[in-house]
Write a protein that holds these residues in place. Structure first.
Motif, short mmCIF file in Angstrom:
data_model
loop_
_atom_site.label_atom_id
_atom_site.label_comp_id
_atom_site.label_asym_id
_atom_site.label_seq_id
_atom_site.Cartn_x
_atom_site.Cartn_y
_atom_site.Cartn_z
N ASN A 1 0.88 -1.14 0.05
CA ASN A 1 -0.15 -0.25 0.19
C ASN A 1 0.87 1.73 0.06
OD1 ASN A 1 -2.54 -1.68 0.85
ND2 ASN A 1 -1.73 -2.22 2.17
N LYS A 2 0.52 2.37 -0.99
CA LYS A 2 1.55 3.06 -0.37
C LYS A 2 0.14 4.74 -0.79
CE LYS A 2 4.29 6.33 -1.77
NZ LYS A 2 5.83 6.14 -0.36
N VAL A 3 0.43 5.83 -0.32
CA VAL A 3 -0.20 6.90 -0.51
C VAL A 3 0.73 8.46 -1.00
CG1 VAL A 3 -1.29 8.56 1.06
CG2 VAL A 3 -2.32 6.27 1.48
N ALA A 4 0.23 8.79 -2.08
CA ALA A 4 1.58 9.92 -2.43
C ALA A 4 0.80 10.89 -1.96
CB ALA A 4 2.39 9.30 -3.54
N SER B 1 -5.11 10.49 -10.98
CA SER B 1 -5.82 9.72 -11.73
C SER B 1 -4.89 8.33 -11.95
CB SER B 1 -5.66 10.06 -13.58
OG SER B 1 -4.72 10.69 -13.65
N GLN B 2 -3.95 8.33 -11.24
CA GLN B 2 -3.18 7.15 -11.19
C GLN B 2 -3.69 6.24 -9.72
OE1 GLN B 2 0.75 9.50 -11.63
NE2 GLN B 2 1.02 8.33 -13.68
N THR B 3 -4.21 7.26 -8.83
CA THR B 3 -5.08 5.75 -8.29
C THR B 3 -5.28 4.88 -8.63
OG1 THR B 3 -5.08 8.15 -6.76
CG2 THR B 3 -6.58 6.09 -5.95
N SER B 4 -4.84 4.06 -8.19
CA SER B 4 -5.20 2.69 -8.57
C SER B 4 -4.41 1.02 -8.11
CB SER B 4 -4.75 2.30 -10.41
OG SER B 4 -5.55 1.09 -11.02
N THR C 1 -0.08 -3.73 -5.48
CA THR C 1 0.56 -2.34 -5.02
C THR C 1 -0.82 -1.64 -4.92
OG1 THR C 1 2.33 -1.91 -5.08
CG2 THR C 1 1.59 -0.69 -4.76
N LYS C 2 -2.00 -1.38 -4.33
CA LYS C 2 -2.44 -0.62 -4.26
C LYS C 2 -1.56 1.14 -3.84
CE LYS C 2 -7.52 0.50 -2.31
NZ LYS C 2 -8.12 0.00 -1.29
N LEU C 3 -2.07 2.53 -4.51
CA LEU C 3 -2.18 3.08 -4.51
C LEU C 3 -2.87 4.29 -4.92
CD1 LEU C 3 0.71 5.72 -5.27
CD2 LEU C 3 0.73 5.01 -7.22
N SER C 4 -2.66 5.28 -3.71
CA SER C 4 -3.45 6.18 -3.80
C SER C 4 -3.02 7.94 -3.50
CB SER C 4 -4.95 6.61 -2.05
OG SER C 4 -5.23 4.98 -1.90
#
Lengths: 113, 114
Positions: free
Chosen positions: B10-13, B84-87, B109-112
């Motif tokens: 998981n990643k929050v950016a 828009s790259q949240t995926s 990998t869940k990216l937000s």
């Protein structure tokens, strides 16, 4: 445009029934069709596949029926079990040069005990 | 058993930040792939690689770069992340045997991107 289409988007069957998942494609050059199974929180995993030279492929309770003329195929899951509840993706590729797989949007299957 | 490991899970950016997603495979497969999975779109190919040092554009490469420094490792780089790259991003390796390639996927990998 969508190269591979799947229907229905979601499907619910009772335990013991046969689930039928449909797939169609646009490109006549596609000749390899794998089906991937995905459980929540996991990556897809290859379930069964078929080449365009065949019209049927069986592996235990899972059978692919393929109609080249109509550009359609279907995955039949016999004697469905609750453990089969997952999302199923149909994919297609050509066997020329590198392989680029085109995936459908998936069918979410729920098997009720 | 074939193994593809992705990090982080998981990643929050933040918007405009740089994000690197990593993938390691122990299958000794030449081919590696990066897909993104979005509701209503299925799996879409971003970049792929035939081996160490090679990267190729897939169907939706805009906004992404890839790096394959070794047989085992394949990274996806978002230089300027956007919402828009949240995926959910999946890495896969492929055993291109006779053209009927089998893909082995990581757990994703869940990216937000906020």
């Amino acid at each position: 445009q969508q190269q591979v289409r799947q229907s229905p988007q979601s499907l619910t069957v009772w335990e013991g029934e046969t689930a039928i998942l449909n797939c169609s494609y646009e490109n006549s050059a596609f000749d390899y069709f794998p089906w991937y199974q995905q459980f929540p929180g996991e990556g897809p995993a290859l379930l069964i596949s078929i080449l365009s030279v065949s019209n049927k492929k069986e592996d235990g309770r899972f059978t692919i029926f393929f109609n080249k003329r109509e550009k359609k195929l279907s995955l039949h899951i016999a004697d469905s079990q609750p453990g089969d509840s997952a999302t199923y993706f149909c994919a297609a590729s050509t066997n020329t040069g590198y392989q680029n797989f085109y995936f459908g949007k998936g069918t979410s299957l729920t098997v009720i005990p | 058993e074939a193994a593809v490991t992705q990090s982080p899970r998981n990643k929050v950016a933040v918007t405009g930040g740089k994000v690197t997603l990593s993938c390691n495979q122990t299958n000794n497969h030449n081919n590696m792939y990066w897909y993104r999975q979005d509701t209503g779109h299925g799996l879409r190919l971003i970049h792929y690689s035939y081996g160490a040092g090679s990267t190729e554009k897939g169907d939706i490469p805009d906004g992404y770069k890839a790096s394959r420094p070794s047989q085992e490792n394949f990274s996806l780089i978002l230089e300027l992340a956007t919402p828009s790259q949240t995926s959910v991003y999946f890495c896969a390796s492929g055993d291109a045997g006779g053209g009927n390639e089998r893909l082995f996927f990581g757990h994703g990998t869940k990216l937000s991107v906020l």
